[in-house]
Write an enzyme that holds these catalytic residues in place. Structure first.
Site, mmCIF file in Angstrom:
data_model
loop_
_atom_site.group_PDB
_atom_site.id
_atom_site.type_symbol
_atom_site.label_atom_id
_atom_site.label_comp_id
_atom_site.label_asym_id
_atom_site.label_seq_id
_atom_site.Cartn_x
_atom_site.Cartn_y
_atom_site.Cartn_z
ATOM 1 N N SER A 264 0.829 -1.204 0.000
ATOM 2 C CA SER A 264 0.000 0.000 0.000
ATOM 3 C C SER A 264 0.862 1.252 0.000
ATOM 4 O O SER A 264 2.091 1.169 -0.066
ATOM 5 C CB SER A 264 -0.934 -0.021 1.211
ATOM 6 O OG SER A 264 -1.913 0.980 1.120
ATOM 7 N N ASN A 265 0.236 2.408 0.035
ATOM 8 C CA ASN A 265 0.911 3.703 0.124
ATOM 9 C C ASN A 265 0.438 4.424 1.372
ATOM 10 O O ASN A 265 -0.671 4.179 1.834
ATOM 11 C CB ASN A 265 0.507 4.590 -1.057
ATOM 12 C CG ASN A 265 1.170 4.183 -2.348
ATOM 13 O OD1 ASN A 265 2.173 3.492 -2.360
ATOM 14 N ND2 ASN A 265 0.601 4.616 -3.435
#
Ligand code: C5P
Length: 224
Positions: A29-30
């Site tokens: 993810s970010n």
């Protein structure tokens, strides 16, 4: 409290990160709180627009008066945006993961035990949602807006991104100073006509100002 300047307009906004599964318990993810995207969705709704907010997993509540579509992966986000079209405006604020694990296991991957090889992960490229929507022949929103976090040469990088993605505006966020993780943003709005530097302001103020600019642009295009 808004002016109703966007009454009758449909705006689609993406926000938050995407989450790309490796197995049922792990993901890529970010970092993204979703705050700026949620503020923009709220500001557009306050101006009277119908807003579809397509959001990755975040820990904040949606603003009043928006239609929230929750997604996890980039591919789900693209599908949700496409299903929300037609729209007058698309604002791509989400921090989309550029890659996903090429294969997602259906069962939790197990450590094989001492001495066994560490597994490696093959990646696959995710769709570029902003570029895909910008290049639509049918149902391209009349105004497509992307975001860019830049640390240096903000104007050049944003202008290059404008071309590469095929969008109409880039909201360039100067993250060279101490704005990262803070409540304020330093913005430059980059369009075909040039660059407009905004003073440093809170994310809600950025959202209100952008919503006003969008209303002006739609109003102008309607007069032509
Ligand atoms: O290329 P870069 O990630 O810097 O571009 C940022 C802009 O592109 C943001 O508006 C983001 O929402 C959008 N984007 C996207 N899909 C991707 C990657 C970025 O929509 N796969």
């Amino acid at each position: 409290q808004g002016s109703g300047a966007l009454e009758g307009a449909h705006c689609v906004v993406t926000a938050g990160p995407t989450r790309e599964p490796l197995d049922p318990v792990r993901f890529l993810s970010n970092h993204s709180s979703g705050r700026q995207g949620y503020a923009i969705a709220g500001a557009l709704a306050a101006e009277g627009a119908r807003v579809t907010l397509v959001s990755g997993p975040v820990a904040i509540d949606p603003p009043h008066g928006v239609d929230l579509v929750k997604v996890e992966t980039a591919r789900q986000m693209l599908k949700a945006v496409e299903e929300a079209l037609p729209a007058d405006v698309f604002v791509s604020v989400a921090a989309v993961a550029d890659w996903r694990p090429a294969r997602a296991a259906t069962k939790k991957l197990k450590i094989k035990g001492a001495g066994s090889a560490t597994p490696s992960m093959e990646l696959a490229e995710n769709p570029d949602i902003l570029r895909t929507i910008s290049n639509k022949r049918k149902h391209r929103p009349s105004l497509v807006i992307g975001f860019a976090a830049e640390t240096n040469d903000v104007e050049e990088h944003a202008a290059a991104k404008l071309k590469r993605k095929g969008c109409d505006w880039i909201v360039a966020n100067d993250v060279s100073g101490d704005v990262m993780g803070g409540t304020e943003n330093e913005i430059a709005l980059v369009t075909q006509d040039g660059i407009d530097r905004w003073p440093r302001m809170g994310k809600d103020a950025v959202a209100r100002r952008l919503a006003q600019k969008i209303a002006e642009a739609l109003d102008g295009s309607g007069d032509e």
